[in-house]
Design a protein around this motif. Structure first.
Motif, mmCIF file in Angstrom:
data_model
loop_
_atom_site.group_PDB
_atom_site.id
_atom_site.type_symbol
_atom_site.label_atom_id
_atom_site.label_comp_id
_atom_site.label_asym_id
_atom_site.label_seq_id
_atom_site.Cartn_x
_atom_site.Cartn_y
_atom_site.Cartn_z
ATOM 1 N N GLN A 5 67.652 18.914 26.600
ATOM 2 C CA GLN A 5 68.682 19.827 27.098
ATOM 3 C C GLN A 5 68.416 20.178 28.562
ATOM 4 O O GLN A 5 69.332 20.173 29.386
ATOM 5 N N LYS A 21 80.478 25.865 36.585
ATOM 6 C CA LYS A 21 79.316 26.652 36.171
ATOM 7 C C LYS A 21 78.731 25.967 34.938
ATOM 8 O O LYS A 21 79.387 25.874 33.902
ATOM 9 N N GLU A 23 75.485 25.853 32.360
ATOM 10 C CA GLU A 23 74.315 26.627 31.941
ATOM 11 C C GLU A 23 74.018 26.402 30.468
ATOM 12 O O GLU A 23 74.877 25.949 29.710
ATOM 13 N N ALA A 24 72.798 26.727 30.095
ATOM 14 C CA ALA A 24 72.401 26.655 28.694
ATOM 15 C C ALA A 24 73.021 27.836 27.956
ATOM 16 O O ALA A 24 73.108 28.940 28.483
ATOM 17 N N ARG A 25 73.465 27.543 26.745
ATOM 18 C CA ARG A 25 73.945 28.595 25.853
ATOM 19 C C ARG A 25 73.322 28.304 24.501
ATOM 20 O O ARG A 25 73.830 27.507 23.737
ATOM 21 N N GLY A 26 72.164 28.932 24.256
ATOM 22 C CA GLY A 26 71.401 28.599 23.063
ATOM 23 C C GLY A 26 70.906 27.169 23.171
ATOM 24 O O GLY A 26 70.297 26.791 24.160
ATOM 25 N N ASP A 28 72.983 24.667 23.251
ATOM 26 C CA ASP A 28 74.133 23.930 23.777
ATOM 27 C C ASP A 28 74.177 24.028 25.297
ATOM 28 O O ASP A 28 73.411 24.769 25.910
ATOM 29 N N ALA A 30 77.018 24.938 28.157
ATOM 30 C CA ALA A 30 78.354 25.453 28.427
ATOM 31 C C ALA A 30 78.759 25.053 29.840
ATOM 32 O O ALA A 30 77.981 25.192 30.789
ATOM 33 N N ASP A 32 81.844 25.718 32.448
ATOM 34 C CA ASP A 32 83.070 26.399 32.840
ATOM 35 C C ASP A 32 83.586 25.745 34.106
ATOM 36 O O ASP A 32 82.884 25.673 35.118
ATOM 37 N N ASN A 74 89.565 25.266 25.613
ATOM 38 C CA ASN A 74 88.223 24.697 25.578
ATOM 39 C C ASN A 74 88.163 23.589 24.535
ATOM 40 O O ASN A 74 89.047 23.447 23.718
ATOM 41 N N GLU A 76 84.831 21.053 22.475
ATOM 42 C CA GLU A 76 83.406 20.780 22.302
ATOM 43 C C GLU A 76 83.215 19.283 22.104
ATOM 44 O O GLU A 76 84.078 18.596 21.559
#
Length: 89
Positions: A5, A21, A23-26, A28, A30, A32, A74, A76
């Motif tokens: 990751q 943008k 960034e790590a999200r948990g 995952d 993300a 933006d 959005n 995934e």
């Protein structure tokens, strides 16, 4: 955060995507994007784009979910899906 990751974050953040943008999200990632970004175009080209980028990542492949958002909608995308991803209805 696992090394796979982190490597993806480093590669994507280093790509110079203006106003994105990333960034790590948990566990995952993300992403933006600006409101004017065409998510259909991103979604249609994503498998080939990630495939090309992944050639530069020399770590064992792990499951990684990318969450894309442009302010309105959005989607995934799961890279290296696991059994649960493949059997989800």
């Amino acid at each position: 955060m696992n090394a796979y990751q982190q490597k993806w974050l480093d590669v994507l953040q280093g790509a110079g995507l203006k106003d994105w943008k990333i960034e790590a999200r948990g566990e995952d990632i993300a992403i933006d994007m600006p409101h004017v970004t065409d998510l259909k175009l991103i979604r249609d080209n994503l498998p080939a784009t990630l495939g090309a980028i992944s050639l530069d990542i020399n770590l064992p492949h792990e499951r990684l979910k990318f969450i894309f958002h442009n302010g309105y909608e959005n989607f995934e995308y799961v890279l290296n899906p696991n059994e649960a991803d493949l059997t989800k209805e």
